[in-house]
Design an enzyme around this catalytic site. Structure first.
Site, mmCIF file in Angstrom:
data_model
loop_
_atom_site.group_PDB
_atom_site.id
_atom_site.type_symbol
_atom_site.label_atom_id
_atom_site.label_comp_id
_atom_site.label_asym_id
_atom_site.label_seq_id
_atom_site.Cartn_x
_atom_site.Cartn_y
_atom_site.Cartn_z
ATOM 1 N N GLU A 127 0.805 -1.230 0.000
ATOM 2 C CA GLU A 127 0.000 0.000 0.000
ATOM 3 C C GLU A 127 0.834 1.274 0.000
ATOM 4 O O GLU A 127 0.616 2.172 0.809
ATOM 5 C CB GLU A 127 -0.970 -0.028 1.193
ATOM 6 C CG GLU A 127 -1.893 -1.237 1.154
ATOM 7 C CD GLU A 127 -2.768 -1.397 2.399
ATOM 8 O OE1 GLU A 127 -2.833 -0.466 3.218
ATOM 9 O OE2 GLU A 127 -3.368 -2.468 2.552
ATOM 10 N N ASN B 225 2.092 -5.306 -2.970
ATOM 11 C CA ASN B 225 0.695 -5.640 -2.653
ATOM 12 C C ASN B 225 -0.132 -4.370 -2.440
ATOM 13 O O ASN B 225 0.308 -3.461 -1.725
ATOM 14 C CB ASN B 225 0.719 -6.466 -1.348
ATOM 15 C CG ASN B 225 -0.595 -7.128 -1.017
ATOM 16 O OD1 ASN B 225 -1.219 -7.752 -1.876
ATOM 17 N ND2 ASN B 225 -1.027 -7.006 0.234
ATOM 18 N N HIS C 36 -10.245 -6.376 -1.746
ATOM 19 C CA HIS C 36 -11.259 -5.998 -0.740
ATOM 20 C C HIS C 36 -12.392 -5.286 -1.470
ATOM 21 O O HIS C 36 -12.276 -4.117 -1.823
ATOM 22 C CB HIS C 36 -10.650 -5.051 0.303
ATOM 23 C CG HIS C 36 -9.654 -5.717 1.201
ATOM 24 N ND1 HIS C 36 -10.014 -6.686 2.118
ATOM 25 C CD2 HIS C 36 -8.322 -5.566 1.325
ATOM 26 C CE1 HIS C 36 -8.937 -7.099 2.765
ATOM 27 N NE2 HIS C 36 -7.892 -6.439 2.301
ATOM 28 N N GLU D 45 -6.047 -10.793 -0.550
ATOM 29 C CA GLU D 45 -6.832 -10.485 0.660
ATOM 30 C C GLU D 45 -8.325 -10.397 0.328
ATOM 31 O O GLU D 45 -9.016 -9.464 0.743
ATOM 32 C CB GLU D 45 -6.392 -9.139 1.263
ATOM 33 C CG GLU D 45 -4.902 -9.028 1.536
ATOM 34 C CD GLU D 45 -4.493 -7.736 2.240
ATOM 35 O OE1 GLU D 45 -5.370 -6.983 2.708
ATOM 36 O OE2 GLU D 45 -3.278 -7.489 2.320
ATOM 37 N N ASP E 211 -12.116 -10.277 0.204
ATOM 38 C CA ASP E 211 -13.385 -10.342 0.938
ATOM 39 C C ASP E 211 -14.352 -9.366 0.288
ATOM 40 O O ASP E 211 -13.940 -8.475 -0.437
ATOM 41 C CB ASP E 211 -13.238 -10.131 2.455
ATOM 42 C CG ASP E 211 -12.580 -8.835 2.870
ATOM 43 O OD1 ASP E 211 -12.395 -7.947 2.017
ATOM 44 O OD2 ASP E 211 -12.261 -8.688 4.061
HETATM 45 O O1 9MR Z 1 -7.121 -7.705 9.081
HETATM 46 C C1 9MR Z 1 -6.191 -6.841 9.692
HETATM 47 C C2 9MR Z 1 -6.790 -6.286 10.983
HETATM 48 O O2 9MR Z 1 -6.938 -7.330 11.932
HETATM 49 C C3 9MR Z 1 -5.898 -5.195 11.520
HETATM 50 O O3 9MR Z 1 -6.511 -4.615 12.667
HETATM 51 C C4 9MR Z 1 -5.675 -4.159 10.446
HETATM 52 C C5 9MR Z 1 -4.787 -3.029 10.973
HETATM 53 O O4 9MR Z 1 -4.378 -2.158 10.031
HETATM 54 O O5 9MR Z 1 -5.055 -4.768 9.318
HETATM 55 C C6 9MR Z 1 -5.884 -5.721 8.723
HETATM 56 O O6 9MR Z 1 -5.277 -6.271 7.561
HETATM 57 C C7 9MR Z 1 -4.962 -5.375 6.495
HETATM 58 C C8 9MR Z 1 -3.779 -5.936 5.772
HETATM 59 O O7 9MR Z 1 -2.720 -6.167 6.648
HETATM 60 C C9 9MR Z 1 -3.343 -4.998 4.639
HETATM 61 N N1 9MR Z 1 -4.430 -4.695 3.759
HETATM 62 C C10 9MR Z 1 -5.671 -4.241 4.388
HETATM 63 C C11 9MR Z 1 -6.087 -5.247 5.462
HETATM 64 C C12 9MR Z 1 -7.431 -4.841 6.049
HETATM 65 O O8 9MR Z 1 -7.326 -3.622 6.708
#
Ligand code: 9MR
Length: 394
Positions: A170, A216, A258, A289, A291
């Site tokens: 990101e 990513n 997402h 990722e 969903d």
């Molecule tokens: O799913 C993850 C969540 O449990 C955390 O609180 C969050 C914190 O930033 O990150 C989420 O995972 C992220 C991933 O690492 C990167 N892409 C976006 C995902 C969803 O926010």
């Protein structure tokens, strides 16, 4: 049929069965693909179907179904949080490997590949690091050295055990950020400038010559205007092209996936085209990722739930079909597999959102699960062929 013809026919039949990697049906054991896991069905196409794993859920003795499904349904796992910098080095200089090690062991026991997530991201950094930079006690030069050391330490620890690493996550802004012209955003770009991206890939490669190294990001499932000033897919495409031209060892582009049913949704051919444009750079691709969340305006109202389940399933399926259609697409990972453990309700509460995964809160497979399964079952030659993985770039 002559003996010779019969042998030829038999050889063709055997070759066909081998090519499709299927088990021939017998009277006592009829072949039922719907009884296979997503992971097993994916491997027919050399595609890994994976999930993000929440370590607290995995270790919850009162929730054994989570562990059972994480072990049996998927051929790949990603640490949802356990490999992020704040989890690994909460105190400066002291690494806590327990949770990350446990996931790697779990994967080994269940013959699963591991996607390493994530080496460089602007979120979930340890407080000592961000505070040190903010108060000036960590200089820019020291910060760069800390990043180098972090990448080297983590990649080295899991050398040979990680199939794909999300090296940088990101790094690119969104059209709703200020300024709206797409740019390199966040902590690392602000403090080190965009060169940290090339550095990170080089450091990761130096520590593990075999892992596939990925960039990513989200909202790159389809291309838009084609102008990198407002089309994030184009920006990422051009960025990776530039990095490759400089000899940076980047092996793949991860498209997070997402999605939300409230947005305009993509169609399969649009997403296929995007994967092909990334693949044309000579890199692998993956959905990392996936969903598909929904706004929950009237919880419990079937008139609302039905279209949401249907739209969610369609979106999961679009990404799967596109992935199957492009041989560079190596894996399809869901970001949590059950609505019981999903980041969505915690993050989106106004209006509340949820129903984002492929199993409901009681671990019952939803329509999305069945659609993914059918996509895997009904795909095959000539248009869907086994995946081709690149050789890691030196
Ligand atoms: O799913 C993850 C969540 O449990 C955390 O609180 C969050 C914190 O930033 O990150 C989420 O995972 C992220 C991933 O690492 C990167 N892409 C976006 C995902 C969803 O926010």
């Amino acid at each position: 049929m002559t003996h010779r013809r019969w042998i030829t026919a038999a050889a063709v039949a055997v070759a066909t069965v081998a090519a499709l990697n299927t088990v021939p049906a017998t009277a006592s054991r009829p072949y039922d693909p719907t009884a296979q896991s997503l992971g097993a069905l994916g491997l027919r196409h050399k595609l890994h179907v994976g999930t993000a794993v929440d370590m607290a859920a995995l270790n919850d003795a009162n929730d054994p179904e989570y562990r059972r499904l994480a072990a049996s349904e998927f051929s790949s796992v990603t640490a949802e949080n356990a490999m992020k910098w704040e989890s690994l080095e909460p105190t400066r200089g002291t690494y806590d490997w327990a949770a990350a090690d446990q996931l790697v062991e779990f994967a080994k026991r269940n013959r699963q590949s591991v996607r390493g997530h994530v080496l460089v991201w602007h979120n979930q950094l340890p407080a000592w690091l961000t505070a040190g930079v903010a108060d000036g006690s960590i200089s820019k030069q020291e910060l760069r050295e800390l990043l180098r050391r972090h990448i080297t330490t983590v990649v080295n620890r899991y050398k040979g055990k990680i199939w794909q690493w999300d090296v940088v996550n990101e790094a690119v802004s969104d059209p709703w950020d200020t300024p709206s012209t797409l740019h390199y955003k966040g902590f690392w770009a602000q403090n080190l400038g965009p060169d940290y991206i090339a550095d990170a890939f080089r450091w990761a490669r130096a520590a593990d010559p075999r892992a596939l190294l990925f960039y990513n990001d989200y909202n790159i499932e389809a291309f838009g205007s084609g102008n990198p000033a407002d089309d994030k897919s184009q920006f990422v495409h051009d960025m990776v092209k530039g990095l490759l031209a400089q000899g940076v060892p980047i092996d793949g582009i991860g498209s997070q996936g997402h999605l939300g049913t409230q947005y305009g949704n993509y169609d399969t051919l649009q997403v296929t085209a995007a994967l092909k444009r990334f693949a044309a750079l000579g890199v692998a691709t993956a959905f990392t990722e996936v969903d598909v969340r929904s706004e929950l305006t009237e919880p419990g109202d079937s008139a609302e739930i039905n279209p949401r389940l249907q739209a969610s399933a369609a979106n999961f399926s679009v990404l799967m079909k596109a992935c199957l259609a492009v041989r560079s697409c190596l894996s399809y990972t869901v970001w949590g597999f059950s609505d019981r453990h999903s980041w969505v309700p915690e993050w989106f509460d106004d209006p509340p959102q949820g129903m984002a995964t492929i199993y409901d809160e009681n671990y019952q497979p939803k329509r999305a699960y069945h659609e993914l399964k059918s996509d895997l079952i009904f795909a095959g030659p000539p248009y869907v062929l086994p995946r081709v993985a690149p050789r890691p770039r030196g």
